[in-house]
Design an enzyme around this catalytic site. Sequence first.
Site, PDB file in Angstrom:
ATOM      1  N   ASP A 157       0.866  -1.173   0.000  1.00 40.36           N
ATOM      2  CA  ASP A 157       0.000   0.000   0.000  1.00 40.36           C
ATOM      3  C   ASP A 157       0.915   1.238   0.000  1.00 40.36           C
ATOM      4  O   ASP A 157       2.132   1.150   0.167  1.00 40.36           O
ATOM      5  CB  ASP A 157      -0.974  -0.027   1.192  1.00 40.36           C
ATOM      6  CG  ASP A 157      -2.201   0.857   0.932  1.00 40.36           C
ATOM      7  OD1 ASP A 157      -2.146   1.703   0.007  1.00 40.36           O
ATOM      8  OD2 ASP A 157      -3.208   0.720   1.635  1.00 40.36           O
TER       9      ASP A 157
HETATM   10  C1  BGC Z   1      -5.151   3.141   0.202  1.00 42.95           C
HETATM   11  C2  BGC Z   1      -5.366   2.069  -0.830  1.00 42.95           C
HETATM   12  C3  BGC Z   1      -5.327   2.674  -2.205  1.00 42.95           C
HETATM   13  C4  BGC Z   1      -4.012   3.403  -2.389  1.00 42.95           C
HETATM   14  C5  BGC Z   1      -3.836   3.991  -3.773  1.00 42.95           C
HETATM   15  C6  BGC Z   1      -3.962   4.011  -0.111  1.00 42.95           C
HETATM   16  O1  BGC Z   1      -3.918   5.114   0.716  1.00 42.95           O
HETATM   17  O2  BGC Z   1      -5.014   2.542   1.468  1.00 42.95           O
HETATM   18  O3  BGC Z   1      -6.581   1.431  -0.613  1.00 42.95           O
HETATM   19  O4  BGC Z   1      -5.493   1.678  -3.166  1.00 42.95           O
HETATM   20  O5  BGC Z   1      -3.943   4.441  -1.444  1.00 42.95           O
HETATM   21  O6  BGC Z   1      -4.674   5.031  -4.018  1.00 42.95           O
END
Ligand code: BGC
Length: 764
Positions: free
Chosen positions: A283
Amino acid sequence: MNKLCLLGLLVGLASHSALADTQSELLKNKDAFVGDLLKQMTVDEKIGQLRLISIGPEMPQPQILKEIAAGRIGGTFNSITRAENRPLQDAAIKNSRLKIPMFFAYDVIHGHRTIFPIPLALASSWDMDAIALTGRTSAIEASADGIDMTFAPMVDISRDPRWGRSSEGFGEDTYMVSRIAQVMVKAFQDQGANAPTSLMASVKHFALYGGVEGGRDYNTVDMSPTRMAQVYLPPYRAAIDAGAGGVMVALNSVNGVPATSNTWLMQDLLRKEWGFKGVTVSDHGAITELVRHGVARDGREAAKLAIKAGIDLSMNDSLYGQELPGLLKSGEVSQAELDNAVREVLGAKYDMGLFENPYLRIGIASEDPADTNAEGRLHRDAARSVARKSQVLLKNDNQTLPLKKQGTIALVGPLADAQIDMMGSWAAAGVPAQSVTLNDGIRRAVGERARVIYAKGANLTHDQKIIDYLNFLNFDRPEVIIDPRPAKVMIDEAVAAAKQADVIVAAVGESRGMSHESSSRTTLEIPASQRELISALKATGKPLVLVLMNGRPLSLGWEQQQADAMLETWFTGTEGGNAIADVLFGDYNPSGKLPVSFPRSVGQIPTYYNHLSIGRPFTPGKPGNYTSQYFDEEQGPLFPFGYGLSYTDFSLSELTLSSRSLKKGDTVEASVTVKNTGKREGETVVQLYIQDVTASMSRPVKELKNFQKIMLKPGEQKIVRFTIDEEQLKFYNTQLQFAAEPGEFNVQVGLDSQAVKQQSFELM
Ligand code: BGC
């Protein structure tokens, strides 16, 4: 494949590489192709493939193009048109040494340009075809925009509505979320991840992100192995079994070890036990966060831990690039460990069809749409039909609903005309200006036949701290528009409108930012400014309909006393206002059921229905008797899991079982007759729950095992049959073996999880 693309690709390949012939031969075999490519790559090129960057202000485009050409970026996310992605792909295909295609990802969570209801709302439909339609439509739109991968579905079980990301998931039930996980993956990947209209699914957030302590985002997760196996892990597994090409690894730790450095999670469980063959992605910034988790002393150690544990792609994190060369040189990370990660990234690109045609989803410039947000009627109709199905009627005294399209309607509330909030959080490339508000929807529905008086009546909240937070969520524009008039003036205006009206429709709840990533709450109440408005409206004595917009279960005990009718609409998406009007005026008979329990107060959390049996369960009618209860509150949820009303009534016969015993390999059939006893055609969801009465460990008081959504005409009745086999009786025991144990099982069938008919049988 588009002929022009194929031609372009062949010309490109022939002109740049003597390997063209062998490459096209090799393309037929993924392992051979990827293996061959790996052999040609330098260490820097390999490390480059592991880098997934976010397109945004942090890196200007010329620099991105240079980095891609140098083989230092494997993929990007957040660029969302073909025109934006094409130069990036050109940089890889025309200017990089090995011409390894880029891939483009995006958070396509509940729609891409046409926004569907939020995932929690989709789950409320209990309609797998409707849910599949959202996934398919999103994939068609996003792939047409040059996107290859989505960071979805999000299948984190959540039993704590304080968690803002409850809105992004499909509720509290393992069976339900697992089924939806499968449906979504298949819808995104349809004929395979390499189809031009497919998106590769990357299921998230692996693992247990919904179990954060206190519902506070990014917090610790500490959980028993049996609960993990039984409740939280199956949905990820279901998505993987359905063929999800990617897995996004969670930000939280799991029993003290961050998911991002968790070898057990990513290797033992995911790869070895579950046989996952796709790509893992960290993530956002999660590798760097290993230092703050306190498991890595510095960035170097963080990169080492992550790659060794099994993070292939690093999202918005420069540590792999900075640290892997040194770690390889010193031998702390082996060439094989690097190659494993790169192999998965290349494998995913192969699976997305990008080696065969890097422009598979980008197409050619002359075919780019002039207006990327001009989605066809078909998609809008799909959004409206799914949004109708996703609403849950919570209360309807004296048949307040459906409303008549006549007389005067007072439409009030801070969410009655809020385009941005209709979309919910993670609304991808949806444009708020296109979303239909409730004000628009009601006016369109009634036309000239009724008078609609709109008054905002209250701001979302008086609390400046909350307003500041919500506005911070969206740096470039205010998320919450605050009317500067004093609260009393706004309320008086709404009351004046109400006094002239036959009925009041008040759209109240949360703004979309209140149920979002990082938006955890300590209370589940509707903000005070809105409750003051509700009180004033109630005092007019006019019938009061609350249209609730929110991304998590709220505690609505007080509102329930004020309102004559309550409709849970969640956040309904682009066509929301039309779909809510369809339900309010009875053009659609509500059929949604809650995929999550609604607590009476925040102190009751967790209120999930499928809790284990305990030694001193609460005994109704006997207060203070040393049983498990809160003495200062009514027991049980305000609205149970599976609950939802209709404009018609249904009756359920006694439950019949085909046998009182079940032998291994055999089945038992449970059947009930459901009758529409009301005056309107309507749908309801017949739910099957099973309880393992006595086992080697305490088991849930009931667990959803199946359901059927059926349509009945007035007076019509249908026999609904469920087949029960041993598989449905299995659970993970203390040894983590998945097995059914002989003994008594209760079978419960109902139209919600509480009002059920019960019979039992013996597993021999
Ligand atoms: C979130 C994810 C997301 C990623 C990309 C993160 O802050 O936890 O769920 O896919 O950002 O946008």
